[in-house]
Design a protein around this motif. Structure first.
Motif, short mmCIF file in Angstrom:
data_model
loop_
_atom_site.label_atom_id
_atom_site.label_comp_id
_atom_site.label_asym_id
_atom_site.label_seq_id
_atom_site.Cartn_x
_atom_site.Cartn_y
_atom_site.Cartn_z
N SER A 54 0.73 -1.39 -0.24
CA SER A 54 0.14 -0.16 -0.04
C SER A 54 1.07 1.10 0.06
O SER A 54 0.50 2.14 -0.72
N GLN A 68 1.09 4.12 -2.93
CA GLN A 68 0.81 5.56 -2.60
C GLN A 68 2.08 6.48 -3.35
O GLN A 68 1.62 7.41 -3.75
N ASP A 71 1.62 9.52 -5.86
CA ASP A 71 2.26 10.70 -5.43
C ASP A 71 3.43 11.28 -6.76
O ASP A 71 3.28 12.21 -7.07
#
Length: 333
Positions: free
Chosen positions: A38, A42, A46
């Motif tokens: 995860s 992420q 970004d």
């Protein structure tokens, strides 16, 4: 390599080396993805600057967490209002979408209904309408009207005390000894403009000064529309010694017309505006005006629409006080 187009969920999956389903779970906070995976996904999100589609977000949850600010055009009043709205949205969990449809001059009545039909329910959860012409009941989403044409009737509204502000402006000129006070009115279809003229008339009546219709012209809130009326007022055989314009843009144009006619402000004619937009403090001399707290109006509208979207009950009509700001364009007669 930087993508030249919109980053997709597939781009995120390929870069992260995981499936699209895994990326979807991370985006939507679902169970079934290891913590380290995860975090990695992420980081890729970004890095690539991925944003899920507002429409897709709406289809998943029936909410977009986006508030629309719908305006007929972007001009100083609506721009200042947007600043107040953007300051107040911080920490609410909502995003803002400012929208104007590029209307033609003959296409202005009913614009807000057309805008709402395009954006409501799919792109935005609620809307702030700036000076709407008509707000019919039965909209698909909650709406808040700022300075609506018909005043505080119908949907929740935010406005300022236009009547008291206009009285204060006229009383200021009367206190300086002026009796021939011209009035450059706003748009006849706006309740705020009607109230500003009413305040002008009431202040004259209270001072025992007869109302003279020859000293009133319609300026329409726009510099181009105020040009000819300002020329007419300042070219009268017995011209006014002061002019109260119903908004700052008209007042600023009146000052320019006075200069074109060889008149000095405030030595030959005093001028007062209404709104206190930033431009009013930059004129030479700085414009005396009525301050309506535009940033606060925007903030109140944002708080009101968020409450409506979230089903919170509160007072539906907000009216904020106005204050006279005396600067350099008025002097004793």
């Amino acid at each position: 390599m930087r993508s030249t187009g919109r980053v997709t969920i597939g781009d995120v999956a390929r870069t992260a080396g995981v499936s699209v389903a895994t990326v979807s779970k991370v985006i939507n906070g679902r169970y079934g993805v290891a913590l380290e995976t995860s975090r990695h996904v992420q980081e890729v999100i970004d890095q690539l600057g991925y944003e899920s589609s507002i429409v897709a977000r709406s289809l998943r949850s029936s909410r977009t967490n986006v508030i629309g600010i719908l305006v007929a055009e972007f001009e100083p009043f609506s721009t200042e209002l947007l600043k107040g709205i953007s300051e107040a949205v911080d920490g609410t969990g909502y995003e803002l979408l400012a929208y104007s449809g590029g209307l033609r001059r003959d296409d202005r009545v009913g614009w807000e209904q057309r805008y709402l039909s395009r954006l409501g329910g799919t792109l935005i959860d609620g809307a702030i309408l700036v000076t709407p012409t008509v707000v019919a009941p039965g909209n698909s989403i909650p709406v808040v009207a700022v300075d609506p044409h018909r005043g505080p009737s119908g949907p929740p509204t935010v406005d300022s005390d236009n009547l008291a502000g206009a009285r204060a402006a006229t009383e200021h000129l009367l206190s300086l000894g002026h009796r021939r006070i011209g009035f450059l009115a706003g748009r006849p279809d706006l309740e705020s403009a009607r109230l500003r003229e009413q305040g002008y008339r009431e202040a004259l009546a209270d001072a025992g000064v007869p109302f003279d219709p020859d000293l009133v012209r319609v300026g329409g809130y726009r510099p181009d529309l105020a040009d000819s009326p300002a020329h007419e007022l300042l070219s009268l055989p017995e011209r006014p010694t002061a002019i109260f314009a119903a908004n700052d843009l008209s007042a600023i144009r009146t000052m320019e017309v006075a200069a074109e006619l060889g008149l000095r402000v405030p030595d030959d004619v005093s001028v007062v505006g209404f709104d206190n937009v930033p431009e009013s403090a930059l004129t030479n001399p700085p414009l005396t005006t009525v301050d309506q707290p535009i940033h606060r109006m925007g903030a109140e509208a944002l708080r009101l629409i968020v409450d409506l979207v979230e089903g919170n009950t509160r007072e539906p009509h907000v009216r904020l006080p106005t204050t006279l700001v005396v600067r350099g364009t008025t002097r004793p007669l």
